[in-house]
Design an enzyme around this catalytic site. Structure first.
Site, PDB file in Angstrom:
ATOM      1  CB  CYS A  44      -0.923  -0.005   1.216  1.00 18.75           C
ATOM      2  SG  CYS A  44      -1.800   1.536   1.417  1.00 18.75           S
ATOM      3  CB  CYS A  49      -3.084   2.577  -1.725  1.00 18.66           C
ATOM      4  SG  CYS A  49      -3.498   0.871  -1.406  1.00 18.66           S
ATOM      5  CE  LYS A  52      -4.573   4.138  -6.470  1.00 14.05           C
ATOM      6  NZ  LYS A  52      -5.129   2.807  -6.384  1.00 14.05           N
ATOM      7  CE1 TYR A 179     -10.644  -1.838  -6.598  1.00  8.18           C
ATOM      8  CE2 TYR A 179     -10.704  -4.142  -7.261  1.00  8.18           C
ATOM      9  CZ  TYR A 179     -11.155  -3.117  -6.452  1.00  8.18           C
ATOM     10  OH  TYR A 179     -12.095  -3.363  -5.500  1.00  8.18           O
ATOM     11  CD  GLU A 183      -6.976   2.228  -9.152  1.00  5.60           C
ATOM     12  OE1 GLU A 183      -7.902   2.337  -8.356  1.00  5.60           O
ATOM     13  OE2 GLU A 183      -5.831   1.861  -8.803  1.00  5.60           O
ATOM     14  CG  HIS A 470     -29.228  22.835  -4.592  1.00  4.38           C
ATOM     15  ND1 HIS A 470     -29.323  22.031  -5.709  1.00  4.38           N
ATOM     16  CD2 HIS A 470     -29.433  24.110  -5.008  1.00  4.38           C
ATOM     17  CE1 HIS A 470     -29.584  22.787  -6.751  1.00  4.38           C
ATOM     18  NE2 HIS A 470     -29.656  24.052  -6.370  1.00  4.38           N
ATOM     19  CD  GLU A 475     -28.647  18.818  -5.536  1.00  4.72           C
ATOM     20  OE1 GLU A 475     -29.743  19.135  -5.071  1.00  4.72           O
ATOM     21  OE2 GLU A 475     -27.851  19.638  -6.041  1.00  4.72           O
TER      22      GLU A 475
END
Ligand code: NDP
Length: 487
Positions: A44, A49, A52, A179, A183, A470, A475
């Site tokens: 990681c 992660c 990346k 993945y 990516e 908003h 939303e």
């Protein structure tokens, strides 16, 4: 008084192993040691992660000048300097590795910069020649990327190698549709590399919601990534006189070859094995690429750990088989994280490590909860997802699908075609939200919060009762009134 050197010996200094070691030592006073053969922080932090995500940030700047132009800014796109970025990246990774080391030290964990393997149920052998005993041994040795089993596959790189590239290639072929492939296709494209992606199946990101992965594939094509579905490599070789774009001799090739192929021929002529790579796909003509990246999956790091002698069961891909408390077939040996190939995500490995400490050191047997794990895929646009896809849910029970796709305000204003998707999969019987799928900038941030509600068992009516924020993209997740379809 225990006769062992330690109460716990952890093999592997990645996210899961470090968390288990320092919580066991820091919170329960256990005597803990940890061995790591490479850099602390594991996949990681060092080659996954974290670097990346920093590359995602770097690549996203590419589209910002044209967006700013749409808002009246007079900004021109500049150029990206890989060595500068890589220098900053290495400094950051050194800093993070230092933090991991000091976390262990400050918790009282003794560390060994060495490879460890099991000698017996309570003993580990270190590559330094030492042996250490422990009441409990935790294997958290992670996984590694794999190449397909084909001749010359070693000409391609894997994800670990990306962060060590001396220069950015002009062109890259990415093989795979998971993945990592998707990516990095988006990252390299953003950094100005010509990206081709081959995926052997009908649509990228198998297993995720069809509508969501369809929108990501569309967006990738729209941005200029040459995504070829139903395509794989048949053959690859260093580009040379025998492997050229005309399929005949070097001089023939030179007459019709493109610029990168000419480079390939001269590189090959000089005997430079790092030159471009000739690739024959399952359909279409042979091509040459500066770099081929195999993003074709990861296997657990379970070989040469001495598991067989202890009767510890290993699955088809090499995963260590464990029960719900992460215990192996040997009572004193546990395993967590990617080496068990359950859900291969950093936060899951950390959870498994914490549950292990609760079970073994706090007398509180805690099974790991692998249900409703939110996750994000850092493509551009991102996907955030939790729970069941529409396809998986409708196989289980009748569902209502609430879905909307639209051009978000920020990019629509600048005349960009980007679209986002908000989707809820709802049980007809219980009205519970079974799945939420978002494709949008920062979808990873949104899904973390939606994940709390869904983990709590929120119904569609709970979403409806929540007032919209908003104007935002998200939303829409509380304003979809009518099901798009019932399945
Ligand atoms: P995945 O298993 O997700 O994807 C592997 C891809 O390679 C699939 O598309 C697969 O095709 C294809 N493939 C496998 N073998 C071959 C072959 N011989 N020839 C051609 N294609 C092949 O693995 P990744 O390496 O992308 O990622 C590994 C894991 O790491 C993920 O499952 C995830 O758990 C974790 N990860 C998580 C991230 C995140 O949370 N954002 C980011 C990166 C990784 P097919 O679909 O047909 O099997």
């Amino acid at each position: 008084m225990s006769t062992y050197d330690y109460d716990l010996f952890v093999i592997g200094g990645g996210s899961g192993g470090v968390r288990a070691a320092r919580v066991a030592a820091g919170e329960t006073g256990a005597r803990v040691a940890l061995a790591e053969e490479d850099r602390y922080g594991g996949t990681c932090v060092i080659r996954g992660c974290v670097p990346k995500k920093l590359m995602v940030f770097a690549s996203e700047f590419a589209s910002m000048p044209s967006l700013a132009n749409g808002y009246g800014w007079d900004i021109e796109a500049g150029s990206f300097d890989w060595p500068t970025f890589r220098g900053h990246l290495n400094t950051e990774l050194d800093r993070l590795e230092g933090i991991y080391r000091s976390l262990l030290k400050n918790s009282g964990v003794e560390t060994f910069d060495a490879r460890a393997r099991l000698k017996d149920a309570h003993t580990v052998e270190l590559s330094t020649g030492e042996t250490k005993t422990a009441k409990t041994i935790l294997i958290a040795s992670g996984g590694h990327p794999v190449r397909p089993d084909m001749p010359n596959a070693d000409l391609g790189i894997v994800s670990d190698d990306i962060f060590h590239l001396e220069n950015l290639p002009k062109s890259i072929l990415i093989v795979g549709g998971g993945y990592i492939a998707c990516e990095f296709a988006c990252i390299f494209h953003g950094l100005g590399v010509e990206v081709t992606q081959y995926y052997r199946g009908a649509q990228i990101l198998r297993g995720f919601d069809d509508e969501a992965r369809g929108l990501i594939a569309e967006a990738m094509l729209e941005r200029g990534i040459k995504l070829h579905l139903g395509t794989n490599i048949v053959e690859m070789a260093p580009a040379d006189a025998d492997h050229n774009l005309s399929g005949s001799t070097a001089s023939d090739a030179a007459m019709g070859a493109d610029a990168s192929m000419m480079g390939a021929l001269s590189a090959a002529a000089k005997g430079d094995r790092s030159g471009p790579i000739w690739v024959k796909p399952t359909s279409g003509k042979p091509r040459a690429f500066d770099v081929v990246l195999f993003a074709t999956g990861r296997d657990p790091n379970s070989s040469d750990l001495g598991l067989e002698d202890l009767g510890i069961e290993v699955g088809r891909r090499g995963e260590i088989v464990v029960d719900e408390f992460s215990k192996t077939a040997c009572d004193s040996v546990y395993a967590i994280g990617d080496v068990t190939n359950r859900v291969n995500l950093t936060p899951v490995a950390i959870r498994e490590g914490m549950a292990f400490v609760e079970t073994v050191f706090k007398d509180n047997p805690t099974a790991v909860d692998h249900d409703l794990i939110p996750s994000a895929i850092f493509t551009q646009p991102e996907m955030g997802t939790v729970g069941l896809s529409e396809e998986a849910a409708r196989d289980r029970e009748p569902i209502d699908v609430y879905c909307t796709s639209f051009r978000p305000m920020q990019t629509a204003f600048a005349g960009k075609p980007d679209r986002v998707l908000m989707k809820l999969v709802v049980s007809v019987a219980t009205r519970k939200v079974l799945g939420c799928h978002i494709v949008a900038p920062n979808a990873g941030e949104m899904i973390q919060l939606a994940g709390i509600a869904i983990k709590m068992g929120a119904t569609k009516e709970d979403f409806d009762r929540t007032v919209a924020v908003h104007p935002t993209m998200s939303e829409e997740i509380v304003t979809m009134k009518t099901p798009m379809r019932t399945a």
